[in-house]
Design a protein around this motif. Structure first.
Motif, PDB file in Angstrom:
ATOM      1  N   VAL A 255      19.074  25.025  25.228  1.00  0.00           N
ATOM      2  CA  VAL A 255      18.544  24.098  24.236  1.00  0.00           C
ATOM      3  C   VAL A 255      17.325  23.433  24.852  1.00  0.00           C
ATOM      4  O   VAL A 255      17.370  22.964  25.989  1.00  0.00           O
ATOM      5  N   ASP A 256      16.224  23.401  24.105  1.00  0.00           N
ATOM      6  CA  ASP A 256      14.983  22.763  24.541  1.00  0.00           C
ATOM      7  C   ASP A 256      14.723  21.600  23.591  1.00  0.00           C
ATOM      8  O   ASP A 256      14.503  21.807  22.398  1.00  0.00           O
ATOM      9  N   LEU A 257      14.785  20.356  24.108  1.00  0.00           N
ATOM     10  CA  LEU A 257      14.653  19.178  23.252  1.00  0.00           C
ATOM     11  C   LEU A 257      13.840  18.094  23.933  1.00  0.00           C
ATOM     12  O   LEU A 257      13.636  18.110  25.144  1.00  0.00           O
ATOM     13  N   GLU A 258      13.379  17.139  23.112  1.00  0.00           N
ATOM     14  CA  GLU A 258      12.592  16.028  23.626  1.00  0.00           C
ATOM     15  C   GLU A 258      12.938  14.760  22.863  1.00  0.00           C
ATOM     16  O   GLU A 258      13.084  14.786  21.644  1.00  0.00           O
ATOM     17  N   VAL A 259      13.086  13.667  23.608  1.00  0.00           N
ATOM     18  CA  VAL A 259      13.299  12.336  23.043  1.00  0.00           C
ATOM     19  C   VAL A 259      12.083  11.513  23.453  1.00  0.00           C
ATOM     20  O   VAL A 259      11.783  11.393  24.642  1.00  0.00           O
ATOM     21  N   ASN A 260      11.365  10.963  22.466  1.00  0.00           N
ATOM     22  CA  ASN A 260      10.072  10.329  22.740  1.00  0.00           C
ATOM     23  C   ASN A 260      10.113   8.817  22.938  1.00  0.00           C
ATOM     24  O   ASN A 260       9.172   8.253  23.463  1.00  0.00           O
ATOM     25  N   GLU A 261      11.164   8.172  22.503  1.00  0.00           N
ATOM     26  CA  GLU A 261      11.202   6.711  22.511  1.00  0.00           C
ATOM     27  C   GLU A 261      12.376   6.201  23.324  1.00  0.00           C
ATOM     28  O   GLU A 261      13.478   6.740  23.248  1.00  0.00           O
ATOM     29  N   ALA A 262      12.133   5.151  24.096  1.00  0.00           N
ATOM     30  CA  ALA A 262      13.184   4.548  24.916  1.00  0.00           C
ATOM     31  C   ALA A 262      14.282   3.981  24.027  1.00  0.00           C
ATOM     32  O   ALA A 262      14.048   3.598  22.886  1.00  0.00           O
ATOM     33  N   GLY A 263      15.485   3.943  24.560  1.00  0.00           N
ATOM     34  CA  GLY A 263      16.623   3.396  23.837  1.00  0.00           C
ATOM     35  C   GLY A 263      17.887   4.137  24.208  1.00  0.00           C
ATOM     36  O   GLY A 263      17.932   4.911  25.164  1.00  0.00           O
ATOM     37  N   GLU A 264      18.931   3.882  23.430  1.00  0.00           N
ATOM     38  CA  GLU A 264      20.214   4.561  23.640  1.00  0.00           C
ATOM     39  C   GLU A 264      20.318   5.690  22.616  1.00  0.00           C
ATOM     40  O   GLU A 264      20.356   5.450  21.415  1.00  0.00           O
ATOM     41  N   TRP A 265      20.362   6.913  23.110  1.00  0.00           N
ATOM     42  CA  TRP A 265      20.376   8.107  22.266  1.00  0.00           C
ATOM     43  C   TRP A 265      21.711   8.831  22.361  1.00  0.00           C
ATOM     44  O   TRP A 265      22.296   8.920  23.436  1.00  0.00           O
ATOM     45  N   ASN A 266      22.169   9.350  21.237  1.00  0.00           N
ATOM     46  CA  ASN A 266      23.344  10.216  21.175  1.00  0.00           C
ATOM     47  C   ASN A 266      22.894  11.574  20.665  1.00  0.00           C
ATOM     48  O   ASN A 266      22.350  11.667  19.563  1.00  0.00           O
ATOM     49  N   ILE A 267      23.106  12.596  21.465  1.00  0.00           N
ATOM     50  CA  ILE A 267      22.721  13.954  21.098  1.00  0.00           C
ATOM     51  C   ILE A 267      23.985  14.800  21.084  1.00  0.00           C
ATOM     52  O   ILE A 267      24.712  14.835  22.078  1.00  0.00           O
ATOM     53  N   GLY A 268      24.242  15.437  19.972  1.00  0.00           N
ATOM     54  CA  GLY A 268      25.412  16.298  19.835  1.00  0.00           C
ATOM     55  C   GLY A 268      24.980  17.757  19.786  1.00  0.00           C
ATOM     56  O   GLY A 268      24.173  18.134  18.953  1.00  0.00           O
ATOM     57  N   ILE A 269      25.510  18.564  20.693  1.00  0.00           N
ATOM     58  CA  ILE A 269      25.215  19.994  20.735  1.00  0.00           C
ATOM     59  C   ILE A 269      26.518  20.745  20.546  1.00  0.00           C
ATOM     60  O   ILE A 269      27.408  20.672  21.403  1.00  0.00           O
ATOM     61  N   GLU A 270      26.649  21.425  19.389  1.00  0.00           N
ATOM     62  CA  GLU A 270      27.881  22.140  19.085  1.00  0.00           C
ATOM     63  C   GLU A 270      27.668  23.648  19.170  1.00  0.00           C
ATOM     64  O   GLU A 270      26.709  24.175  18.601  1.00  0.00           O
ATOM     65  N   LEU A 271      28.578  24.299  19.864  1.00  0.00           N
ATOM     66  CA  LEU A 271      28.577  25.752  19.948  1.00  0.00           C
ATOM     67  C   LEU A 271      29.259  26.333  18.714  1.00  0.00           C
ATOM     68  O   LEU A 271      30.092  25.680  18.076  1.00  0.00           O
ATOM     69  N   LYS A 272      28.917  27.575  18.398  1.00  0.00           N
ATOM     70  CA  LYS A 272      29.581  28.272  17.300  1.00  0.00           C
ATOM     71  C   LYS A 272      30.972  28.662  17.744  1.00  0.00           C
ATOM     72  O   LYS A 272      31.246  28.832  18.927  1.00  0.00           O
ATOM     73  N   ASN A 273      31.851  28.828  16.781  1.00  0.00           N
ATOM     74  CA  ASN A 273      33.217  29.281  17.068  1.00  0.00           C
ATOM     75  C   ASN A 273      33.185  30.782  17.300  1.00  0.00           C
ATOM     76  O   ASN A 273      32.882  31.540  16.401  1.00  0.00           O
ATOM     77  N   ASN A 274      33.452  31.216  18.498  1.00  0.00           N
ATOM     78  CA  ASN A 274      33.477  32.658  18.808  1.00  0.00           C
ATOM     79  C   ASN A 274      34.864  33.104  19.154  1.00  0.00           C
ATOM     80  O   ASN A 274      35.649  32.445  19.677  1.00  0.00           O
TER      81      ASN A 274
END
Length: 165
Positions: free
Chosen positions: A146-165
């Motif tokens: 996963v390639d991601l960017e958060v631009n602003e300071a603060g408290e961030w919640n990032i959810g990354i879900e895998l597919k059901n295999n």
């Protein structure tokens, strides 16, 4: 003679304009992001990743990034056997362990510390602290990335879900 020369010049002028319009291609906006928000970007994700979600706490004054990584929480069922079967189908590794990031590349910004804890039986929680924004990360877990960017300071919640295999 002057009238015919003037008509030829005018017709040539309009012919050039028509030709230029037909050859002109309107500029297209190249978006190199899969998901773009006001203060975040998702540049890419591998095929086995079902979704990536971003949210920012408006109340917190801390600079932290929480990344929840794993499988979606199973839908509660009234039949315990069905719940076991649903969970049994969600395998990432041979031993059924919850996935972790093998490697985190910092493209821009920085973090000083990362802590791993278990969020649920299906997901791990990574807490990044000592942050410098913008924070651009490339996260790897086995073949998944996963390639991601958060631009602003603060408290961030990032959810990354895998597919059901």
């Amino acid at each position: 003679m002057k009238k015919s020369l003037l008509i030829v010049i005018i017709l040539s002028f309009f012919g050039l304009i028509a030709s230029a319009k037909s050859n002109y291609k309107s500029p297209t906006l190249n978006l190199d992001t899969l998901k773009k928000g006001k203060n975040y970007n998702l540049f890419s994700k591998s095929s086995n990743i079902a979704s990536v979600s971003f949210s920012k706490s408006k109340k917190s004054k801390e600079n932290l990034v929480y990344i929840r990584f794993g499988f979606p929480t199973p839908i509660p069922t009234s039949n315990a056997i069905n719940g076991t079967v649903l969970q049994g189908n969600r395998r990432y590794t041979e031993d059924g362990s919850v996935p972790v990031f093998d490697k985190i590349d910092i493209i821009k910004g920085k973090y000083l510390d990362v802590k791993l804890s278990k969020d649920t039986n299906m997901r791990n929680l990574f807490t990044l602290s000592g942050l410098e924004f913008p924070l651009h990360l490339k996260l790897y877990s086995g073949k998944e990335s996963v390639d991601l960017e958060v631009n602003e300071a603060g408290e961030w919640n990032i959810g990354i879900e895998l597919k059901n295999n």
